[in-house]
Design a protein around this motif. Structure first.
Motif, mmCIF file in Angstrom:
data_model
loop_
_atom_site.group_PDB
_atom_site.id
_atom_site.type_symbol
_atom_site.label_atom_id
_atom_site.label_comp_id
_atom_site.label_asym_id
_atom_site.label_seq_id
_atom_site.Cartn_x
_atom_site.Cartn_y
_atom_site.Cartn_z
ATOM 1 N N LEU A 113 -9.460 -1.282 -12.391
ATOM 2 C CA LEU A 113 -8.878 -0.567 -11.361
ATOM 3 C C LEU A 113 -7.417 -1.188 -11.313
ATOM 4 N N ASP A 114 -6.444 -0.216 -11.213
ATOM 5 C CA ASP A 114 -5.191 -0.645 -10.817
ATOM 6 C C ASP A 114 -5.091 -0.383 -9.447
ATOM 7 N N THR A 115 -4.840 -1.425 -8.781
ATOM 8 C CA THR A 115 -4.876 -1.465 -7.224
ATOM 9 C C THR A 115 -3.278 -1.738 -6.707
ATOM 10 N N SER A 116 -2.349 -1.881 -7.325
ATOM 11 C CA SER A 116 -0.871 -1.955 -7.100
ATOM 12 C C SER A 116 -0.117 -0.757 -6.471
ATOM 13 N N GLU A 117 0.639 -0.985 -5.857
ATOM 14 C CA GLU A 117 1.471 -0.010 -5.299
ATOM 15 C C GLU A 117 2.090 0.807 -6.218
ATOM 16 N N SER A 118 2.492 0.063 -7.448
ATOM 17 C CA SER A 118 3.167 0.951 -8.499
ATOM 18 C C SER A 118 2.353 1.754 -9.156
ATOM 19 N N GLY A 119 0.822 1.307 -9.401
ATOM 20 C CA GLY A 119 0.114 1.918 -9.994
ATOM 21 C C GLY A 119 -0.379 3.209 -9.134
ATOM 22 N N ARG A 120 -0.322 3.075 -7.629
ATOM 23 C CA ARG A 120 -0.631 4.167 -6.684
ATOM 24 C C ARG A 120 0.518 5.348 -6.957
ATOM 25 N N ARG A 121 1.886 4.676 -7.012
ATOM 26 C CA ARG A 121 2.935 5.683 -7.276
ATOM 27 C C ARG A 121 2.938 6.442 -8.605
ATOM 28 N N ASP A 122 2.616 5.769 -9.546
ATOM 29 C CA ASP A 122 2.420 6.460 -10.892
ATOM 30 C C ASP A 122 1.290 7.466 -11.067
#
Length: 191
Positions: A113-122
């Motif tokens: 799981l990508d929980t980073s803000e950049s992952g959410r933006r992507d």
């Protein structure tokens, strides 16, 4: 193999591996891969990609019994590398030397799981839904004998991947995480 051809061959092999993983679907066990120069014997062709045989039960340890909690596969990968570079180094070297050509790179394929803000933006930019826990991602991370770093990511539901190749990694006090483990694995395999 010259450096530009080497990097292109590794990138092509990794892209093929990720496409095959995508065709097989999600929720797969991780894999540790060796990329071997099969052209050293034939003069033509691509890299040979071989999966390092690892007992699948090792990867089941990431699910904590009785809870929703799952430990990241990278923790299991770190433990696998610890064993392969110490007590099972002879087996690792035998596997590497039994292949068609010299070992050029090693890779780790895993989901998480990508929980980073950049992952959410992507994910949002790709029109993908983002759960509170994060977005499911498949990561194929590799390191070659020249220290070059590769990463291919695919978010669950995305039609395309994102990739990066770092010829010169940023200077860091210690080479940690997956790239550090891949470096240790390469060094031990070459012994």
């Amino acid at each position: 193999m010259n450096p530009q051809r080497h990097a292109a061959a590794v990138t092509t092999a990794l892209t093929t591996v990720e496409a095959l993983a995508d065709a097989q679907g999600w929720d797969a066990c991780p894999a540790v891969l060796g990329l071997f120069d099969s052209t050293s014997h034939t003069g033509v062709g691509n890299l040979d990609v071989e999966e390092l045989p690892i007992d699948p039960s090792v990867w089941q340890l990431h699910a904590v019994l009785g809870t929703r909690l799952k430990l990241p596969y990278r923790i299991g990968f770190h433990a696998v590398v610890d064993v392969l570079t110490t007590v099972k180094v002879t087996e690792l070297r035998a596997w590497a030397h039994a292949q068609l050509g010299p070992l050029l790179a090693v890779a780790f394929l895993g989901e998480g799981l990508d929980t980073s803000e950049s992952g959410r933006r992507d994910a949002a930019a790709l029109g993908l839904p983002v759960d509170d826990d994060g977005i499911a991602v498949r990561s194929l991370t590799a390191r070659d004998v020249h220290g070059r770093r590769y990463q291919i990511l695919r978010y669950r539901g995305a039609a395309t991947t994102t990739g990066v190749v770092l010829d010169h990694a940023p200077a860091q006090p210690r080479d940690r995480g997956i790239y550090g483990d891949l470096r240790r694995l390469l060094a031990a395999a070459h012994g």
